[in-house]
Design an enzyme around this catalytic site. Structure first.
Site, mmCIF file in Angstrom:
data_model
loop_
_atom_site.group_PDB
_atom_site.id
_atom_site.type_symbol
_atom_site.label_atom_id
_atom_site.label_comp_id
_atom_site.label_asym_id
_atom_site.label_seq_id
_atom_site.Cartn_x
_atom_site.Cartn_y
_atom_site.Cartn_z
ATOM 1 N N GLU A 273 11.381 3.542 6.431
ATOM 2 C CA GLU A 273 10.746 4.821 6.790
ATOM 3 C C GLU A 273 9.273 4.627 6.467
ATOM 4 O O GLU A 273 8.895 4.545 5.299
ATOM 5 C CB GLU A 273 11.387 5.935 5.968
ATOM 6 N N CYS B 93 4.175 11.160 5.130
ATOM 7 C CA CYS B 93 4.279 10.190 6.230
ATOM 8 C C CYS B 93 4.248 10.914 7.571
ATOM 9 O O CYS B 93 3.821 10.351 8.567
ATOM 10 C CB CYS B 93 5.528 9.362 6.077
ATOM 11 N N LYS C 237 14.075 1.200 -7.125
ATOM 12 C CA LYS C 237 12.774 1.002 -7.798
ATOM 13 C C LYS C 237 11.841 2.151 -7.417
ATOM 14 O O LYS C 237 11.606 2.401 -6.236
ATOM 15 C CB LYS C 237 12.123 -0.320 -7.390
ATOM 16 N N GLU D 174 -3.566 5.655 9.561
ATOM 17 C CA GLU D 174 -3.035 6.650 8.623
ATOM 18 C C GLU D 174 -3.980 6.780 7.427
ATOM 19 O O GLU D 174 -4.243 5.795 6.730
ATOM 20 C CB GLU D 174 -1.649 6.191 8.157
HETATM 21 P P1 NAD Z 1 3.244 0.761 -0.555
HETATM 22 O O1 NAD Z 1 3.958 0.630 0.730
HETATM 23 O O2 NAD Z 1 2.516 -0.422 -1.098
HETATM 24 O O3 NAD Z 1 4.287 1.209 -1.718
HETATM 25 C C1 NAD Z 1 5.480 1.881 -1.524
HETATM 26 C C2 NAD Z 1 6.562 1.257 -2.392
HETATM 27 O O4 NAD Z 1 6.735 -0.111 -2.020
HETATM 28 C C3 NAD Z 1 6.242 1.234 -3.892
HETATM 29 O O5 NAD Z 1 7.437 1.410 -4.620
HETATM 30 C C4 NAD Z 1 5.728 -0.179 -4.107
HETATM 31 O O6 NAD Z 1 5.889 -0.628 -5.421
HETATM 32 C C5 NAD Z 1 6.603 -0.962 -3.150
HETATM 33 N N1 NAD Z 1 6.061 -2.253 -2.717
HETATM 34 C C6 NAD Z 1 4.754 -2.596 -2.560
HETATM 35 N N2 NAD Z 1 4.655 -3.882 -2.162
HETATM 36 C C7 NAD Z 1 5.907 -4.355 -2.071
HETATM 37 C C8 NAD Z 1 6.456 -5.625 -1.705
HETATM 38 N N3 NAD Z 1 5.690 -6.649 -1.361
HETATM 39 N N4 NAD Z 1 7.805 -5.753 -1.698
HETATM 40 C C9 NAD Z 1 8.600 -4.732 -2.022
HETATM 41 N N5 NAD Z 1 8.142 -3.519 -2.395
HETATM 42 C C10 NAD Z 1 6.815 -3.326 -2.418
HETATM 43 O O7 NAD Z 1 2.276 1.975 -0.449
HETATM 44 P P2 NAD Z 1 0.933 2.269 -1.302
HETATM 45 O O8 NAD Z 1 0.093 1.064 -1.506
HETATM 46 O O9 NAD Z 1 1.344 2.987 -2.511
HETATM 47 O O10 NAD Z 1 0.191 3.228 -0.283
HETATM 48 C C11 NAD Z 1 -0.530 2.620 0.794
HETATM 49 C C12 NAD Z 1 -0.390 3.394 2.051
HETATM 50 O O11 NAD Z 1 0.993 3.423 2.423
HETATM 51 C C13 NAD Z 1 -0.777 4.854 1.955
HETATM 52 O O12 NAD Z 1 -2.145 5.044 2.095
HETATM 53 C C14 NAD Z 1 -0.001 5.437 3.083
HETATM 54 O O13 NAD Z 1 -0.688 5.237 4.280
HETATM 55 C C15 NAD Z 1 1.280 4.612 3.097
HETATM 56 N N6 NAD Z 1 2.402 5.294 2.411
HETATM 57 C C16 NAD Z 1 3.373 5.835 3.179
HETATM 58 C C17 NAD Z 1 4.411 6.515 2.575
HETATM 59 C C18 NAD Z 1 5.499 7.143 3.387
HETATM 60 O O14 NAD Z 1 6.092 8.129 2.946
HETATM 61 N N7 NAD Z 1 5.836 6.604 4.552
HETATM 62 C C19 NAD Z 1 4.460 6.660 1.197
HETATM 63 C C20 NAD Z 1 3.454 6.067 0.419
HETATM 64 C C21 NAD Z 1 2.436 5.391 1.050
#
Ligand code: NAD
Length: 497
Positions: free
Chosen positions: A265, A299, A189, A396
């Site tokens: 990760e 990250c 996804k 972060e």
């Molecule tokens: P997120 O963790 O919500 O989203 C990342 C992925 O997880 C997306 O594909 C999203 O659809 C999915 N996701 C969200 N909720 C989920 C759930 N309950 N079950 C399964 N999958 C789910 O991240 P975000 O809201 O887009 O960003 C928020 C913060 O996360 C950012 O500000 C940053 O600090 C962090 N982030 C970290 C990384 C990384 O590379 N480690 C990448 C993006 C965001």
């Protein structure tokens, strides 16, 4: 592909056909519930197009396709051919670099030259894992003269993979490469903010010759399709990259369903430590790249900068000047280094952290403001006068914002470097080999860079200590997270009784 693709345009490539469907069984399909969602251009806030949204029912269909492929011909496919397919896919990434990079810039906002770098790294990663496919080996283990034991590394099965928006294509390749090399099948996804480049790449899966059902790619939301993946009873493993908050939810969903294997990760708040004896210009350019690369949306971003007191004043003057010179603007301009943040939500989060830092008494050395009034552009920002307990030093931010402060001794640098719940990355800048090794050994982080930053490579394992994750991506280490060990023990002698 009627209704499942749309004609779009990028400033670099002109017209192209953008797939908009779900990619299941090597076919483009609509979501069962008929839902779609809009994809926003972060450079000007316009709607690029709408794509089909996967819900639970589509996850079920993709998992059935992946299960059928896993139980069928794919399980009997030779390792050599799995490798060949990945190498072919890598070649196709290189052949299509212009369109893949342009769609990435359009959808994610990253500078076109950085996007091209990502596509090159995707090809490198896929080819590297293509090379591994026929080198995944077990052992013969001698326990007694009348027993023959061996181990095999077998694929885990159907792997659910949930990726973020900061490196939409690169995360796609990091996840698919080792999973496929090891003989698994995949339901991936993408992030709801950035589905487009992955869909373009799905056409290459078909062109490379992967059998139907081996790689399935869904656009959709975390709370719907993501949650359906992590709690699915017929998915054997889930690999996730994203926030620590969601990482915890994924572990809970895995525990509450079929105890699928979990690799995570997650976030970071990585220290970038500069000693008095470092080459100061070199250190500044890596510290600058460490925080502002990919608009700070990494990250492993080096968001906490610590500089030894002897060079602190000189460092901050030069670093301010360097940061203010970073070219921020249209991602399609060749000289742009930093484009817009990915979304309104991320933009708002970052701006509220900047306000929070100001309120807490930190000083803005440079930046701190929005650029323009259209698109999610933020000035490269440096906060000084910070204390370790401030939110901007502990949490972060995931944007072009770092804090900088002074330290006196090596021991102090190690203590503040480790003063975080995260442990993804860290860096040491010094010309003293002993300092480099001593501090690297003492920092609790999955990657420590010395006199460099953000120089990831597909051959090198990457992953987190502490709350930054579980398991490793890249390198040989990733294969351990996509295989399970079977022991076969054969009795050669007579019956025991
Ligand atoms: P997120 O963790 O919500 O989203 C990342 C992925 O997880 C997306 O594909 C999203 O659809 C999915 N996701 C969200 N909720 C989920 C759930 N309950 N079950 C399964 N999958 C789910 O991240 P975000 O809201 O887009 O960003 C928020 C913060 O996360 C950012 O500000 C940053 O600090 C962090 N982030 C970290 C990384 C990384 O590379 N480690 C990448 C993006 C965001």
């Amino acid at each position: 592909m009627s209704g499942l693709s749309i004609k779009l345009k990028t400033p670099h490539t002109g017209d192209y056909e953008q797939p908009t469907g779900l990619f299941i069984n090597n076919e483009w399909v609509k979501g069962v519930d008929g839902k779609t969602f809009e994809v926003i251009n972060p450079s000007d806030e316009s709607v690029i197009c709408s794509v089909h949204e996967a819900t639970e029912k589509d996850v079920d269909l993709a998992v059935s396709a992946a299960r059928k492929a896993f139980n069928g011909a794919w399980r009997k496919e030779t390792p050599e051919n799995r490798g060949r397919l990945l190498v072919k896919l890598a070649d196709l990434f290189e052949k299509n670099i212009d369109i893949l990079a342009a769609v990435e810039s359009l959808d994610n906002g990253k500078a076109i030259n950085m996007a091209k770098g990502d596509v090159g790294a995707c090809a490198g990663c896929l080819r590297y894992y293509g090379g591994w496919a026929d080198k995944i080996e077990g052992k013969v283990i001698d326990t007694a003269h009348d027993t023959f034991n061996y181990t095999k590394k077998e694929p885990i099965g159907v792997c659910g993979q949930i990726i973020p928006w900061n490196f939409p294509l690169l995360m796609w390749a990091w996840k698919i490469g080792p999973a496929i090399a090891a003989g698994n099948t995949v339901v991936l996804k993408t992030a709801e903010q950035t589905p487009l480049s992955a869909l373009v790449a799905c056409n290459l899966i078909k062109e490379a010759g992967f059998p139907p059902g081996v790689i399935n790619v869904l656009s959709g939301f975390g709370k719907v399709a993501g949650a359906a993946i992590s709690s699915h009873m017929d998915i054997d493993k889930v690999a996730f990259t994203g926030s620590t908050v969601v990482g915890r939810q994924i572990m809970k969903a895995a525990a509450g369903s079929n105890l699928k294997k979990v690799t995570l990760e997650l976030g970071g708040k990585s220290p970038n430590i500069v000693f008095d004896d470092a080459d100061i210009d070199n250190a500044i350019s890596w510290v600058n790249f460490g925080i502002y690369f990919n608009h700070g949306q990494c990250c492993c971003a080096g968001s906490r900068v610590y500089v030894q007191e002897g060079i602190y004043d000189k460092f901050i003057e030069k670093f301010k000047a360097r940061a203010a010179k970073n070219a921020v603007g249209d991602p399609f301009h060749n000289e742009t280094f930093q484009g817009p943040q990915v979304s309104q939500l991320q933009f708002d989060r970052i701006m509220s952290y900047i306000e929070e830092g100001k309120k807490a008494g930190a000083k803005i050395e440079t930046g701190g403001k929005r650029i323009g009034d259209k698109g999610f552009f933020i000035e490269p920002t440096i906060f000084s006068n910070v204390t370790e307990d401030m939110k901007i030093v502990q949490e972060e931010i995931f944007g072009p914002v770092c804090s900088i402060s002074k330290f006196k001794t090596k021991e102090e640098a190690i203590a503040i470097g480790n003063n975080t719940t995260y442990g993804l990355a860290a860096a040491v800048h010094t010309s003293n080999l002993n300092t480099a090794i001593e501090v690297s050994n003492a920092l609790r982080a999955g990657t420590v860079w010395v006199n460099t930053y953000n120089t990831l490579h597909w051959q090198l394992p990457f992953g987190g200590y502490k709350e930054s994750g579980i398991g490793r991506e890249l390198g040989e280490a990733a294969l351990d997270n996509y295989t399970q060990v079977k022991t076969v023990s054969i009795r050669l002698g007579d019956a025991l009784f």
